[in-house]
Design an enzyme around this catalytic site. Structure first.
Site, PDB file in Angstrom:
ATOM      1  N   GLY A   1     -15.897   2.618   4.010  1.00  0.00           N
ATOM      2  CA  GLY A   1     -14.656   3.375   3.820  1.00  0.00           C
ATOM      3  C   GLY A   1     -13.886   2.990   2.569  1.00  0.00           C
ATOM      4  O   GLY A   1     -12.688   3.235   2.481  1.00  0.00           O
ATOM      5  N   GLN A   2     -14.579   2.412   1.588  1.00  0.00           N
ATOM      6  CA  GLN A   2     -13.903   2.019   0.349  1.00  0.00           C
ATOM      7  C   GLN A   2     -13.629   3.244  -0.513  1.00  0.00           C
ATOM      8  O   GLN A   2     -14.545   3.986  -0.857  1.00  0.00           O
ATOM      9  CB  GLN A   2     -14.773   1.009  -0.430  1.00  0.00           C
TER      10      GLN A   2
ATOM     11  N   ASN B   1     -12.861  -3.251   2.828  1.00  0.00           N
ATOM     12  CA  ASN B   1     -13.774  -2.121   2.957  1.00  0.00           C
ATOM     13  C   ASN B   1     -14.755  -2.157   1.781  1.00  0.00           C
ATOM     14  O   ASN B   1     -14.329  -2.309   0.631  1.00  0.00           O
ATOM     15  CB  ASN B   1     -12.996  -0.804   2.949  1.00  0.00           C
TER      16      ASN B   1
ATOM     17  N   HIS C   1     -10.457  -5.220  -3.108  1.00  0.00           N
ATOM     18  CA  HIS C   1      -9.115  -5.494  -2.608  1.00  0.00           C
ATOM     19  C   HIS C   1      -9.176  -5.922  -1.153  1.00  0.00           C
ATOM     20  O   HIS C   1     -10.044  -5.488  -0.401  1.00  0.00           O
ATOM     21  CB  HIS C   1      -8.198  -4.265  -2.764  1.00  0.00           C
TER      22      HIS C   1
ATOM     23  N   ASP D   1       0.845  -1.196   0.000  1.00  0.00           N
ATOM     24  CA  ASP D   1       0.000   0.000   0.000  1.00  0.00           C
ATOM     25  C   ASP D   1       0.884   1.251   0.000  1.00  0.00           C
ATOM     26  O   ASP D   1       1.888   1.328   0.706  1.00  0.00           O
ATOM     27  CB  ASP D   1      -0.907  -0.009   1.231  1.00  0.00           C
ATOM     28  N   ILE D   2       0.503   2.243  -0.807  1.00  0.00           N
ATOM     29  CA  ILE D   2       1.300   3.464  -0.942  1.00  0.00           C
ATOM     30  C   ILE D   2       1.241   4.318   0.330  1.00  0.00           C
ATOM     31  O   ILE D   2       2.114   5.145   0.568  1.00  0.00           O
ATOM     32  CB  ILE D   2       0.806   4.270  -2.181  1.00  0.00           C
TER      33      ILE D   2
ATOM     34  N   HIS E   1      -7.050  -5.843   2.277  1.00  0.00           N
ATOM     35  CA  HIS E   1      -5.910  -5.282   3.002  1.00  0.00           C
ATOM     36  C   HIS E   1      -5.333  -6.365   3.910  1.00  0.00           C
ATOM     37  O   HIS E   1      -6.088  -7.068   4.595  1.00  0.00           O
ATOM     38  CB  HIS E   1      -6.351  -4.125   3.919  1.00  0.00           C
TER      39      HIS E   1
HETATM   40  P1  AMP Z   1      -9.820   1.458   0.467  1.00  0.00           P
HETATM   41  O1  AMP Z   1     -10.003   2.688   1.304  1.00  0.00           O
HETATM   42  O2  AMP Z   1     -10.198   0.185   1.200  1.00  0.00           O
HETATM   43  O3  AMP Z   1     -10.488   1.574  -0.878  1.00  0.00           O
HETATM   44  O4  AMP Z   1      -8.270   1.302   0.250  1.00  0.00           O
HETATM   45  C1  AMP Z   1      -7.610   1.816  -0.851  1.00  0.00           C
HETATM   46  C2  AMP Z   1      -6.141   1.691  -0.553  1.00  0.00           C
HETATM   47  O5  AMP Z   1      -5.417   1.872  -1.764  1.00  0.00           O
HETATM   48  C3  AMP Z   1      -5.622   2.747   0.428  1.00  0.00           C
HETATM   49  O6  AMP Z   1      -5.052   2.088   1.560  1.00  0.00           O
HETATM   50  C4  AMP Z   1      -4.585   3.512  -0.384  1.00  0.00           C
HETATM   51  O7  AMP Z   1      -3.481   3.914   0.383  1.00  0.00           O
HETATM   52  C5  AMP Z   1      -4.213   2.497  -1.444  1.00  0.00           C
HETATM   53  N1  AMP Z   1      -3.684   3.081  -2.670  1.00  0.00           N
HETATM   54  C6  AMP Z   1      -4.194   4.098  -3.400  1.00  0.00           C
HETATM   55  N2  AMP Z   1      -3.430   4.357  -4.459  1.00  0.00           N
HETATM   56  C7  AMP Z   1      -2.408   3.467  -4.415  1.00  0.00           C
HETATM   57  C8  AMP Z   1      -1.269   3.224  -5.232  1.00  0.00           C
HETATM   58  N3  AMP Z   1      -1.019   3.956  -6.326  1.00  0.00           N
HETATM   59  N4  AMP Z   1      -0.418   2.238  -4.885  1.00  0.00           N
HETATM   60  C9  AMP Z   1      -0.645   1.495  -3.775  1.00  0.00           C
HETATM   61  N5  AMP Z   1      -1.708   1.665  -2.970  1.00  0.00           N
HETATM   62  C10 AMP Z   1      -2.574   2.639  -3.267  1.00  0.00           C
END
Ligand code: AMP
Ligand code: ZN
Length: 114
Positions: free
Chosen positions: A93-94, A87, A100, A30-31, A102
């Site tokens: 909180g998606q 999520n 995906h 995760d970024i 986590h």
């Molecule tokens: P969610 O809130 O469950 O939809 O989680 C989305 C996740 O994607 C968050 O934890 C972000 O930090 C992660 N995310 C968004 N953009 C990127 C990216 N370019 N590379 C890796 N993770 C990302």
């Protein structure tokens, strides 16, 4: 889905910090990590959320969970433990509209979640 961030990652159009990949899924860091270790597991096919997963996709659902187990073992935190989170939708909180999982580890998780 051409405008989906995670589809672009799954199609190797955007580079990822890869942890695991198979024919059906990809796992990457995760970024914006919320724990010392924070990996996301995505199916290569576009599924908007858990809410959009359909009967007939049981194998995909199970494959994603087993990938979480594999990531935990590969990354060395299976024994200490980890948290898996999906999520879904607004209240869940998606933020990225591509299913995906986590996988969070490296610290003691709190309950209830925020
Ligand atoms: P969610 O809130 O469950 O939809 O989680 C989305 C996740 O994607 C968050 O934890 C972000 O930090 C992660 N995310 C968004 N953009 C990127 C990216 N370019 N590379 C890796 N993770 C990302
Ligand atoms: Zn997508």
């Amino acid at each position: 889905m051409t405008d989906c961030l995670f589809c672009k990652m799954a199609n190797n159009e955007i580079p990822v910090d890869l942890v695991l990949e198979t024919e059906h899924l990809m796992a990457f860091r995760d970024i914006n990590p919320q724990a010392p270790q924070h990996v996301l597991i995505i199916p290569r096919v576009h599924v908007r959320s858990l809410e959009d997963l359909e009967p007939g996709q049981e194998d995909l659902a199970g494959t994603l969970l087993l990938a979480a187990q594999q990531v935990a073992r590969q990354e060395g935190f299976a024994d200490r433990g980890y948290r898996t989170v999906i999520n879904s939708g607004h209240d869940g909180g998606q933020e990225v509209q591509h299913l995906h999982v986590h996988v969070l580890a490296g610290r003691r998780m709190q309950w209830p979640p925020g």
